[in-house]
Design a protein around this motif. Structure first.
Motif, PDB file in Angstrom:
ATOM      1  N   ILE A  77     -19.526  86.378  82.425  1.00 50.53           N
ATOM      2  CA  ILE A  77     -20.924  86.652  82.085  1.00 50.53           C
ATOM      3  C   ILE A  77     -21.187  86.239  80.639  1.00 50.53           C
ATOM      4  O   ILE A  77     -22.225  85.640  80.320  1.00 50.53           O
ATOM      5  N   GLN A  80     -21.673  82.563  80.272  1.00 48.67           N
ATOM      6  CA  GLN A  80     -22.981  82.059  80.690  1.00 48.67           C
ATOM      7  C   GLN A  80     -23.993  82.111  79.552  1.00 48.67           C
ATOM      8  O   GLN A  80     -24.984  81.370  79.562  1.00 48.67           O
ATOM      9  N   GLU A  81     -23.745  82.996  78.593  1.00 54.48           N
ATOM     10  CA  GLU A  81     -24.694  83.214  77.502  1.00 54.48           C
ATOM     11  C   GLU A  81     -24.309  82.484  76.222  1.00 54.48           C
ATOM     12  O   GLU A  81     -25.166  82.281  75.352  1.00 54.48           O
ATOM     13  N   LEU A 187     -23.301  87.043  88.580  1.00 51.76           N
ATOM     14  CA  LEU A 187     -23.021  85.610  88.545  1.00 51.76           C
ATOM     15  C   LEU A 187     -23.514  84.915  89.811  1.00 51.76           C
ATOM     16  O   LEU A 187     -23.348  85.431  90.921  1.00 51.76           O
ATOM     17  N   PRO A 191     -18.610  80.148  85.602  1.00 52.70           N
ATOM     18  CA  PRO A 191     -19.018  79.097  84.655  1.00 52.70           C
ATOM     19  C   PRO A 191     -18.091  77.893  84.702  1.00 52.70           C
ATOM     20  O   PRO A 191     -16.906  78.008  85.019  1.00 52.70           O
TER      21      PRO A 191
END
Length: 246
Positions: A77, A80-81, A187, A191
């Motif tokens: 997570i 992703q950022e 998700l 990624p």
């Protein structure tokens, strides 16, 4: 030079990396660690990820995220950022998009899951995991290392030096948030970043058999083998640092 972002597992905190960080620094790297808000009953996986993101310097781009145990559900997570170079799953859960961890092991222990109030997942979800070995070592189920020193010693710190094990037990934190078990992963996909899995051959929590299988199935990699139990940053920090920096 890389910056290792070290994300702890169940009942632990930034303290658990205290022996590993000097080893990483001695090899020319930086390291950061943080306390996840595990004492907050309402804390979500996104709340955990936000705590990790706040710990990262804004001007760093060569970031290696290391997630131990439950933190395997968190580090993707974060990725992703924020751009990162690598994800390292250390004796860790691997999230499956659109499912919770509970969905994944429901059929391993249906009676326990029903007792916890968990509904049986849809058949389409269950079917995805029937080929996998049991995720958790059976003897660890229902045991809480935060509430029992004996449990912590047997399952978490059994291969640590005695003084380190006693110190670690004294530092354990209450784990009230169970988002890593019951929350459906936000998700859509893992990624697109390099992933590494480190399996601890004598792990008494996460099944080494599951770890090896899931690393290949979910991440497409062969797990790196490390001897010893669930917390190698305490039991063998020099060896772990060599693997992380290799």
């Amino acid at each position: 030079m890389s910056i290792f972002c070290l994300v702890h597992g169940f009942g632990q905190g930034a303290w658990c990396w205290d022996l590993l960080i000097p080893e990483l620094e001695a090899r020319g790297h930086k390291a950061v660690a943080m306390d996840l808000p595990i004492e907050d009953l309402s804390a979500s996986l996104s709340d955990f990820a936000d705590a990790v993101l706040r710990s990262l310097p804004k001007d760093e781009d060569d970031i290696i995220l290391v997630g131990h145990s439950m933190a395997g559900t968190v580090i993707p997570i974060v990725a992703q950022e924020r751009p990162v170079r690598k994800l390292v799953f250390l004796a860790a859960l691997i999230p499956y998009p659109g499912t919770s961890t509970a969905d994944q092991f429901y059929e391993d222990m249906p009676d326990m899951m029903k007792a916890l109030g968990c509904d049986r997942p849809e058949e389409s979800k269950l079917e995805k995991f029937r080929d996998e070995p049991d995720m958790y070592e059976p003897a660890s189920l229902g045991k809480n290392p935060v509430l029992s020193e004996a449990v912590a010693m047997e399952f978490f710190f059994h291969d640590c030096e005695a003084d380190i094990a006693r110190w670690a037990v004294s530092q354990m934190r209450q784990q009230k948030s169970m988002a890593y078990i019951f929350e459906v992963s936000p998700l859509q996909a893992l990624p697109d970043v390099e992933c590494v899995y480190i399996v601890c051959a004598d792990d008494r929590i996460i099944s080494p058999t599951w770890s090896r299988y899931a690393a290949r199935k979910r991440l497409g990699v062969d797990a790196i083998e490390l001897p010893g139990g669930h917390c190698p940053y305490l039991s063998r920090p020099v060896h772990l640092a060599s693997v992380l920096c290799g």
